[in-house]
Scaffold this active site. Structure first.
Site, PDB file in Angstrom:
ATOM      1  N   GLU A 162       0.840  -1.200   0.000  1.00  0.00           N
ATOM      2  CA  GLU A 162       0.000   0.000   0.000  1.00  0.00           C
ATOM      3  C   GLU A 162       0.875   1.250   0.000  1.00  0.00           C
ATOM      4  OE1 GLU A 162      -3.300   0.329  -0.471  1.00  0.00           O
ATOM      5  OE2 GLU A 162      -2.496   2.345  -0.657  1.00  0.00           O
ATOM      6  N   LYS A 221       8.126  -1.545  -2.481  1.00  0.00           N
ATOM      7  CA  LYS A 221       7.487  -0.782  -1.396  1.00  0.00           C
ATOM      8  C   LYS A 221       8.553  -0.168  -0.487  1.00  0.00           C
ATOM      9  CE  LYS A 221       4.974   0.910   1.681  1.00  0.00           C
ATOM     10  NZ  LYS A 221       4.162   2.096   1.487  1.00  0.00           N
ATOM     11  N   CYS A 277       6.187   4.529   9.450  1.00  0.00           N
ATOM     12  CA  CYS A 277       6.794   3.685   8.410  1.00  0.00           C
ATOM     13  C   CYS A 277       8.169   4.095   7.892  1.00  0.00           C
ATOM     14  CB  CYS A 277       5.826   3.557   7.241  1.00  0.00           C
ATOM     15  SG  CYS A 277       4.373   2.625   7.717  1.00  0.00           S
TER      16      CYS A 277
HETATM   17  N1  LIG Z   1       0.066   3.578   8.288  1.00  0.00           N
HETATM   18  C1  LIG Z   1       0.259   3.798   7.010  1.00  0.00           C
HETATM   19  O1  LIG Z   1       0.035   4.897   6.521  1.00  0.00           O
HETATM   20  C2  LIG Z   1       0.786   2.723   6.110  1.00  0.00           C
HETATM   21  C3  LIG Z   1       1.156   1.486   6.607  1.00  0.00           C
HETATM   22  N2  LIG Z   1       1.613   0.508   5.757  1.00  0.00           N
HETATM   23  C4  LIG Z   1       1.935  -0.823   6.258  1.00  0.00           C
HETATM   24  O2  LIG Z   1       0.690  -1.517   6.489  1.00  0.00           O
HETATM   25  C5  LIG Z   1       0.809  -2.389   7.624  1.00  0.00           C
HETATM   26  C6  LIG Z   1      -0.261  -2.030   8.631  1.00  0.00           C
HETATM   27  O3  LIG Z   1      -0.026  -0.699   9.084  1.00  0.00           O
HETATM   28  P1  LIG Z   1      -1.105   0.093   9.943  1.00  0.00           P
HETATM   29  O4  LIG Z   1      -2.450  -0.130   9.365  1.00  0.00           O
HETATM   30  O5  LIG Z   1      -0.575   1.456  10.098  1.00  0.00           O
HETATM   31  O6  LIG Z   1      -0.997  -0.679  11.350  1.00  0.00           O
HETATM   32  P2  LIG Z   1      -1.976  -0.553  12.598  1.00  0.00           P
HETATM   33  O7  LIG Z   1      -1.159  -0.844  13.785  1.00  0.00           O
HETATM   34  O8  LIG Z   1      -2.746   0.720  12.510  1.00  0.00           O
HETATM   35  O9  LIG Z   1      -3.024  -1.736  12.373  1.00  0.00           O
HETATM   36  C7  LIG Z   1      -2.689  -3.082  12.407  1.00  0.00           C
HETATM   37  C8  LIG Z   1      -3.855  -3.856  13.020  1.00  0.00           C
HETATM   38  O10 LIG Z   1      -3.598  -5.249  12.873  1.00  0.00           O
HETATM   39  C9  LIG Z   1      -4.161  -5.905  13.994  1.00  0.00           C
HETATM   40  N3  LIG Z   1      -3.585  -7.251  14.118  1.00  0.00           N
HETATM   41  C10 LIG Z   1      -2.328  -7.593  14.481  1.00  0.00           C
HETATM   42  N4  LIG Z   1      -2.177  -8.913  14.430  1.00  0.00           N
HETATM   43  C11 LIG Z   1      -3.359  -9.435  14.014  1.00  0.00           C
HETATM   44  C12 LIG Z   1      -3.830 -10.757  13.761  1.00  0.00           C
HETATM   45  N5  LIG Z   1      -3.014 -11.812  13.931  1.00  0.00           N
HETATM   46  N6  LIG Z   1      -5.096 -10.907  13.345  1.00  0.00           N
HETATM   47  C13 LIG Z   1      -5.922  -9.848  13.182  1.00  0.00           C
HETATM   48  N7  LIG Z   1      -5.540  -8.585  13.415  1.00  0.00           N
HETATM   49  C14 LIG Z   1      -4.265  -8.368  13.821  1.00  0.00           C
HETATM   50  C15 LIG Z   1      -3.838  -4.979  15.150  1.00  0.00           C
HETATM   51  O11 LIG Z   1      -4.687  -5.216  16.254  1.00  0.00           O
HETATM   52  C16 LIG Z   1      -4.046  -3.609  14.511  1.00  0.00           C
HETATM   53  O12 LIG Z   1      -5.342  -3.096  14.747  1.00  0.00           O
HETATM   54  C17 LIG Z   1       2.237  -2.216   8.137  1.00  0.00           C
HETATM   55  O13 LIG Z   1       3.034  -3.229   7.586  1.00  0.00           O
HETATM   56  C18 LIG Z   1       2.654  -0.867   7.593  1.00  0.00           C
HETATM   57  O14 LIG Z   1       4.047  -0.800   7.380  1.00  0.00           O
HETATM   58  C19 LIG Z   1       1.693   0.724   4.412  1.00  0.00           C
HETATM   59  C20 LIG Z   1       1.332   1.914   3.865  1.00  0.00           C
HETATM   60  C21 LIG Z   1       0.838   3.013   4.672  1.00  0.00           C
HETATM   61  O1  LIG Z   2       4.326   3.228   3.995  1.00  0.00           O
HETATM   62  C1  LIG Z   2       3.769   4.157   4.534  1.00  0.00           C
HETATM   63  O2  LIG Z   2       3.398   4.172   5.710  1.00  0.00           O
HETATM   64  C2  LIG Z   2       3.528   5.444   3.823  1.00  0.00           C
HETATM   65  O3  LIG Z   2       4.601   6.337   4.232  1.00  0.00           O
HETATM   66  C3  LIG Z   2       4.495   7.647   3.726  1.00  0.00           C
HETATM   67  O4  LIG Z   2       3.268   8.246   4.139  1.00  0.00           O
HETATM   68  P1  LIG Z   2       3.081   8.920   5.588  1.00  0.00           P
HETATM   69  O5  LIG Z   2       4.179   8.480   6.488  1.00  0.00           O
HETATM   70  O6  LIG Z   2       1.689   8.668   5.988  1.00  0.00           O
HETATM   71  O7  LIG Z   2       3.197  10.497   5.328  1.00  0.00           O
HETATM   72  P2  LIG Z   2       4.183  11.397   4.441  1.00  0.00           P
HETATM   73  O8  LIG Z   2       3.396  12.445   3.805  1.00  0.00           O
HETATM   74  O9  LIG Z   2       5.038  10.579   3.562  1.00  0.00           O
HETATM   75  O10 LIG Z   2       5.096  12.095   5.558  1.00  0.00           O
HETATM   76  C4  LIG Z   2       6.045  11.349   6.305  1.00  0.00           C
HETATM   77  C5  LIG Z   2       6.846  12.304   7.159  1.00  0.00           C
HETATM   78  O11 LIG Z   2       7.726  13.097   6.357  1.00  0.00           O
HETATM   79  C6  LIG Z   2       7.525  14.460   6.637  1.00  0.00           C
HETATM   80  N1  LIG Z   2       7.749  15.244   5.396  1.00  0.00           N
HETATM   81  C7  LIG Z   2       7.116  14.905   4.253  1.00  0.00           C
HETATM   82  C8  LIG Z   2       7.334  15.621   3.100  1.00  0.00           C
HETATM   83  C9  LIG Z   2       8.216  16.703   3.102  1.00  0.00           C
HETATM   84  O12 LIG Z   2       8.449  17.393   2.088  1.00  0.00           O
HETATM   85  N2  LIG Z   2       8.837  17.014   4.265  1.00  0.00           N
HETATM   86  C10 LIG Z   2       8.631  16.308   5.418  1.00  0.00           C
HETATM   87  O13 LIG Z   2       9.232  16.616   6.468  1.00  0.00           O
HETATM   88  C11 LIG Z   2       6.091  14.563   7.128  1.00  0.00           C
HETATM   89  O14 LIG Z   2       5.885  15.725   7.879  1.00  0.00           O
HETATM   90  C12 LIG Z   2       5.994  13.300   7.949  1.00  0.00           C
HETATM   91  O15 LIG Z   2       6.521  13.484   9.240  1.00  0.00           O
HETATM   92  C13 LIG Z   2       4.490   7.611   2.200  1.00  0.00           C
HETATM   93  O16 LIG Z   2       4.307   8.933   1.694  1.00  0.00           O
HETATM   94  C14 LIG Z   2       3.392   6.698   1.684  1.00  0.00           C
HETATM   95  O17 LIG Z   2       3.464   6.594   0.266  1.00  0.00           O
HETATM   96  C15 LIG Z   2       3.554   5.311   2.317  1.00  0.00           C
HETATM   97  O18 LIG Z   2       2.515   4.460   1.911  1.00  0.00           O
END
Ligand SMILES: NC(=O)C1=CN([C@@H]2O[C@H](COP(=O)(O)OP(=O)(O)OC[C@H]3O[C@@H](n4cnc5c(N)ncnc54)[C@H](O)[C@@H]3O)[C@@H](O)[C@H]2O)C=CC1
Ligand SMILES: O=C(O)[C@H]1O[C@H](OP(=O)(O)OP(=O)(O)OC[C@H]2O[C@@H](n3ccc(=O)[nH]c3=O)[C@H](O)[C@@H]2O)[C@H](O)[C@@H](O)[C@@H]1O
Length: 475
Positions: A162, A221, A277
């Site tokens: 994602e 990713k 992340c």
């Molecule tokens: N937060 C973000 O913006 C992004 C996160 N990711 C990736 O996506 C993954 C998930 O991230 P988040 O949604 O932020 O994590 P999160 O911590 O918000 O959610 C994960 C959820 O999974 C649940 N969980 C854990 N083990 C489980 C199991 N065995 N069965 C069912 N539920 C279970 C937890 O209770 C929790 O609610 C990570 O690998 C992260 O690196 C990728 C892109 C964006």
């Molecule tokens: O794998 C993930 O979790 C996600 O991580 C980032 O998304 P996110 O961490 O939600 O937010 P960003 O907008 O990327 O910002 C990350 C950090 O960098 C900082 N940032 C961003 C941009 C910039 O120009 N300067 C800067 O300091 C932001 O303030 C923040 O603290 C990536 O942008 C997503 O594409 C990815 O899916």
């Protein structure tokens, strides 16, 4: 299907990714039944309530469109796995805190537990999709666990990382730059990938849906996040040079970003990047490079983290040195605790490290953030900085949360803008100036304020990568 749906999707993990991603799939695919499951009853109850567990602009509208029709949230994991044709694994994969690779390797324990659960309860063959960000080749482990089922079931494993960013999750999901799907290059693997392509094709143009082999998808990713974070560290390193030489970092980014090969986006200097992340995924990449004996590659990427740590430290040190080398007993207003605007997420937020340093210097810190919950602030400070009310005497008196920015600034010696919330641009700074101790200092950690206007009011302003007018004059 007997229940009238064309397809059943289950997503394990109802967090920042699982919830919004599934809500968008459900909204765009009324013939698909989508159920998001989680171990946490509290989180599932919140998804089923008017008070969603995460703050994300536009999310409520999307959830309300489908919830109870083709979008469901449940803790009945076994039943939902049984029903599903496609299962997404969207669980957290944090940096390991103990054991081999502690502090660098990603912990894929939750992914393995999901695979084991799927193998245990499934009654038919399924497509299992890695949505979580994982080390390259994790799909191999997932497939081996699934293949150990004793029912002769055949699973296909896909990687579908994602790319949404928090604060813009809904537009990012509705109009993604690309969707990436990695699969085994066998007839069965290609068919599974095509089944997932068909889901996204309900709203994403086909030419933006890329299919690759599994390992490229998993690694892409990590590389995408590493490249994005590298840009932030690169411009932050230049911000330090700007402050030393009288150059202005905003002018640098404009000049450099207008080169199409470089591009304008993601070049805002800041107090450092945060979020759950960037650091985790780069450390994961560094660890992978080390594991494969690529020491120089590991060191190269590790510098992105080193620079980020330097930037966070540089900011708090600048605050203390500017405030006559002491903040002991001084009230300091912190505007913004979330790691970026439009989210309440505080994981790895750079604000926390500034607060930590100020508390160590015995300041009285007053924090205001429009979305962050006080309990989330304490939880993150405990998890990441090992500072809790229980183990850090006086912490509750040292860090107060304020109901608004004016209360936070009232009587303060300095205010620091640490998250780029739009509302901080609109504050009545005349009023704030009058209420503060003098000299009144502003530290703009996001370069969002009008520095000339603030100086006219009487503030002493310090900003990232901006020349100090008392130090530099034009020739
Ligand atoms: N937060 C973000 O913006 C992004 C996160 N990711 C990736 O996506 C993954 C998930 O991230 P988040 O949604 O932020 O994590 P999160 O911590 O918000 O959610 C994960 C959820 O999974 C649940 N969980 C854990 N083990 C489980 C199991 N065995 N069965 C069912 N539920 C279970 C937890 O209770 C929790 O609610 C990570 O690998 C992260 O690196 C990728 C892109 C964006
Ligand atoms: O794998 C993930 O979790 C996600 O991580 C980032 O998304 P996110 O961490 O939600 O937010 P960003 O907008 O990327 O910002 C990350 C950090 O960098 C900082 N940032 C961003 C941009 C910039 O120009 N300067 C800067 O300091 C932001 O303030 C923040 O603290 C990536 O942008 C997503 O594409 C990815 O899916």
């Amino acid at each position: 299907m007997s229940d009238g749906y064309d397809l059943h999707i289950c997503c394990m993990g109802a967090g920042y990714v699982g919830g919004p991603t599934m809500a968008v799939i459900a909204a765009n695919c009324p013939k698909i039944r989508v159920c998001v499951v989680d171990l946490s009853k509290k989180i599932i109850d919140a998804w089923n309530s008017p008070d969603l567990p995460i703050y994300e602009p536009g999310l409520m509208e999307v959830v309300e469109k489908s919830r109870g029709k083709n979008l469901f949230f449940s803790t009945d994991i076994d039943a939902e796995i049984k029903k599903a044709d496609i299962i997404f694994i969207s669980v957290n994969t944090p940096t390991k805190t103990v054991g081999i690779g502690a502090g660098r390797a990603a912990n894929v324990k939750n992914c393995e537990l999901c695979a084991r659960k799927i193998a245990e309860v499934s009654e038919g063959s399924k497509i299992v999709v890695e949505k979580s960000t994982v080390p390259v080749r994790t799909a191999e482990a997932v497939r081996r666990v699934l293949d150990c089922n004793e029912k002769g079931l055949k699973f296909q494993v896909l990687s579908n990382p994602e790319f949404l960013a928090e604060g813009t999750a809904i537009p990012d999901l509705m109009k993604p730059d690309r969707v990436l799907i990695g699969g085994v290059q066998s007839p069965e693997g290609l068919a599974a990938a095509e089944a997932l392509v068909s889901v996204y094709a309900n709203w994403v143009p086909r030419e933006q849906i890329l299919t690759t082999n599994l390992w490229s998808s998993e690694l892409a990713k990590l590389v995408a996040n590493a490249f994005l974070a590298q840009r932030v560290s690169s411009i932050n390193s230049i911000s330090a040079l700007c402050e030393a030489t009288g150059a202005n970092v905003s002018e640098i980014t404009r000049a450099v970003g207008m080169d199409n090969r470089i591009g304008k986006r993601f070049l805002n200097s800041s107090i450092g990047f945060g979020g759950s992340c960037f650091q985790k995924d780069i450390l994961n990449l560094v660890y992978l490079c080390e594991t494969y004996g690529l020491r120089e590659c590991a060191e190269y990427w590790n510098q992105v983290i080193v620079m980020n740590d330097y930037q966070k430290k540089r900011f708090s040190e600048k605050m203390v040195s500017t405030l006559f080398n002491t903040v002991t007993g001084k009230k300091i207003a912190i505007l913004g605790f979330a790691f970026k605007k439009d989210t309440g997420d505080v994981r790895e937020t750079p604000s926390m490290f500034v607060v930590r340093d100020l508390v160590h210097e015995q300041a009285k810190v007053h924090v205001y953030d429009p979305q962050v919950k006080r309990e989330d602030m304490w939880t993150e400070m405990d998890y990441t900085c090992k500072m809790s009310v229980a183990n850090y005497p006086g912490l509750e008196e040292a860090v107060t949360t304020a109901p608004d920015a004016y209360a936070a600034c009232d009587g303060a010696h300095a205010l620091a803008v640490l998250t780029e919330w739009d509302e901080f641009k609109e504050l009545d700074y005349e009023r704030i100036y009058k209420s503060m101790a003098k000299p009144a200092f502003v530290f703009d950690g996001r370069n969002i304020l009008d520095h000339d206007a603030l100086r006219k009011i009487g503030f002493e302003v310090h900003a990232i990568g901006k020349p100090d007018p008392n130090k530099f004059s034009d020739l």
